[in-house]
Write a protein that holds these residues in place. Structure first.
Motif, short mmCIF file in Angstrom:
data_model
loop_
_atom_site.label_atom_id
_atom_site.label_comp_id
_atom_site.label_asym_id
_atom_site.label_seq_id
_atom_site.Cartn_x
_atom_site.Cartn_y
_atom_site.Cartn_z
N LYS A 162 -64.85 22.70 -31.72
CA LYS A 162 -64.18 21.88 -32.73
C LYS A 162 -64.81 22.17 -34.09
O LYS A 162 -65.55 21.36 -34.64
N PRO A 163 -64.49 23.34 -34.69
CA PRO A 163 -65.13 23.69 -35.96
C PRO A 163 -64.62 22.90 -37.15
O PRO A 163 -65.28 22.86 -38.19
N ALA A 164 -63.44 22.29 -37.02
CA ALA A 164 -62.85 21.50 -38.10
C ALA A 164 -62.81 22.32 -39.39
O ALA A 164 -62.34 23.46 -39.38
N LEU A 165 -63.33 21.80 -40.49
CA LEU A 165 -63.22 22.47 -41.78
C LEU A 165 -64.03 23.75 -41.86
O LEU A 165 -63.83 24.56 -42.79
N LEU A 166 -64.93 23.98 -40.91
CA LEU A 166 -65.66 25.25 -40.90
C LEU A 166 -64.73 26.40 -40.49
O LEU A 166 -64.99 27.55 -40.84
N GLY A 167 -63.66 26.09 -39.77
CA GLY A 167 -62.72 27.13 -39.35
C GLY A 167 -62.13 27.90 -40.52
O GLY A 167 -62.23 29.14 -40.58
N PRO A 168 -61.49 27.23 -41.50
CA PRO A 168 -60.96 27.95 -42.67
C PRO A 168 -62.04 28.68 -43.46
O PRO A 168 -61.79 29.76 -44.01
N LEU A 169 -63.25 28.10 -43.53
CA LEU A 169 -64.33 28.75 -44.27
C LEU A 169 -64.75 30.04 -43.59
O LEU A 169 -64.99 31.06 -44.25
N LEU A 170 -64.82 30.03 -42.26
CA LEU A 170 -65.15 31.25 -41.53
C LEU A 170 -64.06 32.31 -41.70
O LEU A 170 -64.35 33.51 -41.84
N MET A 171 -62.80 31.88 -41.71
CA MET A 171 -61.69 32.82 -41.90
C MET A 171 -61.77 33.45 -43.29
O MET A 171 -61.59 34.67 -43.45
N LEU A 172 -62.04 32.62 -44.31
CA LEU A 172 -62.17 33.12 -45.67
C LEU A 172 -63.29 34.16 -45.77
O LEU A 172 -63.12 35.24 -46.33
N ALA A 173 -64.43 33.83 -45.19
CA ALA A 173 -65.58 34.74 -45.26
C ALA A 173 -65.32 36.04 -44.53
O ALA A 173 -65.69 37.12 -45.01
N SER A 174 -64.67 35.98 -43.38
CA SER A 174 -64.45 37.19 -42.59
C SER A 174 -63.41 38.10 -43.22
O SER A 174 -63.51 39.33 -43.11
N ARG A 175 -62.42 37.51 -43.89
CA ARG A 175 -61.36 38.32 -44.49
C ARG A 175 -61.76 38.90 -45.84
O ARG A 175 -61.50 40.07 -46.13
N LEU A 176 -62.36 38.08 -46.68
CA LEU A 176 -62.69 38.51 -48.04
C LEU A 176 -64.12 39.02 -48.17
O LEU A 176 -64.45 39.68 -49.15
N ARG A 177 -64.96 38.69 -47.18
CA ARG A 177 -66.38 39.04 -47.18
C ARG A 177 -67.12 38.45 -48.39
O ARG A 177 -68.12 39.00 -48.83
N VAL A 178 -66.62 37.34 -48.89
CA VAL A 178 -67.32 36.60 -49.95
C VAL A 178 -67.21 35.11 -49.64
O VAL A 178 -66.30 34.66 -48.94
N LEU A 179 -68.17 34.37 -50.19
CA LEU A 179 -68.14 32.92 -50.12
C LEU A 179 -68.29 32.39 -51.55
O LEU A 179 -69.32 32.61 -52.19
N PRO A 180 -67.24 31.76 -52.09
CA PRO A 180 -67.33 31.25 -53.46
C PRO A 180 -68.24 30.03 -53.52
O PRO A 180 -68.12 29.10 -52.73
N THR A 181 -69.18 30.05 -54.43
CA THR A 181 -70.11 28.94 -54.56
C THR A 181 -70.34 28.63 -56.03
O THR A 181 -70.24 29.52 -56.88
N ALA A 182 -70.61 27.37 -56.32
CA ALA A 182 -70.89 27.00 -57.71
C ALA A 182 -72.13 27.73 -58.20
O ALA A 182 -73.09 27.95 -57.44
#
Length: 297
Positions: A162-182
């Motif tokens: 049950k990854p909940a909101l971590l699911g979309p974040l993992l998808m974003l990271a795997s596809r774009l290979r970046v994590l946007p952060t302030a």
């Protein structure tokens, strides 16, 4: 007969199942809505049409943990699930001589607070947070010398299944290979695994304490940790992409829900954390989640 059982209301949910695993079949009684199933091997009772557990089951219990509730729905649905139902359960438990009710509560009561300490205001920003705050106040008012009530406020919960909101974040990271952060300050969040939350809730049920309590894994989640886990467990090279403050402000203004998820910290003051520094498995659960999702390359 000794009252040595703990009744878990909402036992078919992710947290309810974690509670059953933590307690074991000899100590737990699973309570669900009619037609819902519980884990095999556990004593199981159904709630009646008003959501009340059978009196006979309550007579065997020294504590009730209410893990039932609703995050999304109409105002009326949230009121019924998050306020009216816990009230009825508490009244029934008290009348049956149960010693303690443990209510699953939420950091959502504190809204967008970036640091939750003893002075953090109750400022929910949605109906879920408002109903949780109302329930806490009403339930705590029922506490008495022979009936303890503890409302354990928990942050975002997740598990490997049950990854909940971590699911979309993992998808974003795997596809774009970046994590946007302030750009500054770095985003950090208090989180907890379902198993870790279950451990803390069961520990609450063992005490005679009443009042509000807080629990989170002492390890803060941040994008640096996630990038490291993705690299070590899945061979994915993910870099952190600092986002300038004006863009962060724009996202927060135009897409506030997205901004809160990506760019806002939510940190529990260590002095409030009832876990007292005990590791609750956040990193291990995150690593297993990544292994399950991507496998090792």
């Amino acid at each position: 007969m000794a009252r040595d059982r703990i009744l878990v209301v909402g036992a078919n949910g992710a947290l309810g199942q974690a509670l059953l695993h933590e307690l074991g079949p000899m100590r737990a009684i699973a309570a669900t809505r009619p037609g819902r199933t519980a884990l095999s091997g556990f004593a199981h009772v159904e709630l009646d049409s008003d959501g009340l557990p059978p009196v006979g089951a309550l007579a065997d219990c020294r504590a009730v943990i209410n893990a039932a509730g609703m995050v999304r729905g109409t105002g009326a649905e949230l009121e019924a699930a998050n306020v009216a139902l816990p009230q009825r359960i508490a009244q029934a438990a008290k009348a049956a001589g149960v010693q303690k009710l443990v209510q699953v509560s939420s950091f959502a009561i504190h809204g967008i607070a970036e640091h939750i300490d003893g002075d953090a205001a109750e400022a929910p920003i949605n109906a879920y947070g408002r109903t949780k705050a109302t329930a806490d106040a009403l339930l705590l008012a029922q506490a008495a010398d022979d009936f303890a009530v503890e409302c354990l406020r928990l942050p975002f919960m997740f598990s490997t299944t049950k990854p909940a909101l971590l699911g979309p974040l993992l998808m974003l990271a795997s596809r774009l290979r970046v994590l946007p952060t302030a750009s500054y300050p770095p985003v950090q969040r208090s989180m907890i695994s379902y198993a870790g939350a279950a451990r803390q809730l069961v520990d609450c049920a063992r005490t005679a304490a009443s009042g509000k309590a807080f629990a989170a894994d002492p390890l803060l989640f941040d994008y640096r940790l996630l990038a490291s886990v993705l690299g070590e467990e899945a061979g994915l090279k993910v870099r952190l992409l600092p986002v300038p403050a004006p863009i962060v402000a724009g996202v927060n203004r135009l897409l506030p829900a997205v901004g809160r998820r990506l760019f806002r910290s939510s940190i529990l003051d260590a002095r409030l954390n009832r876990g007292d520094g005990e590791t609750l498995g956040l990193e291990e659960e995150l690593r297993q989640l990544v292994r399950n999702r991507f496998g090792r390359h």
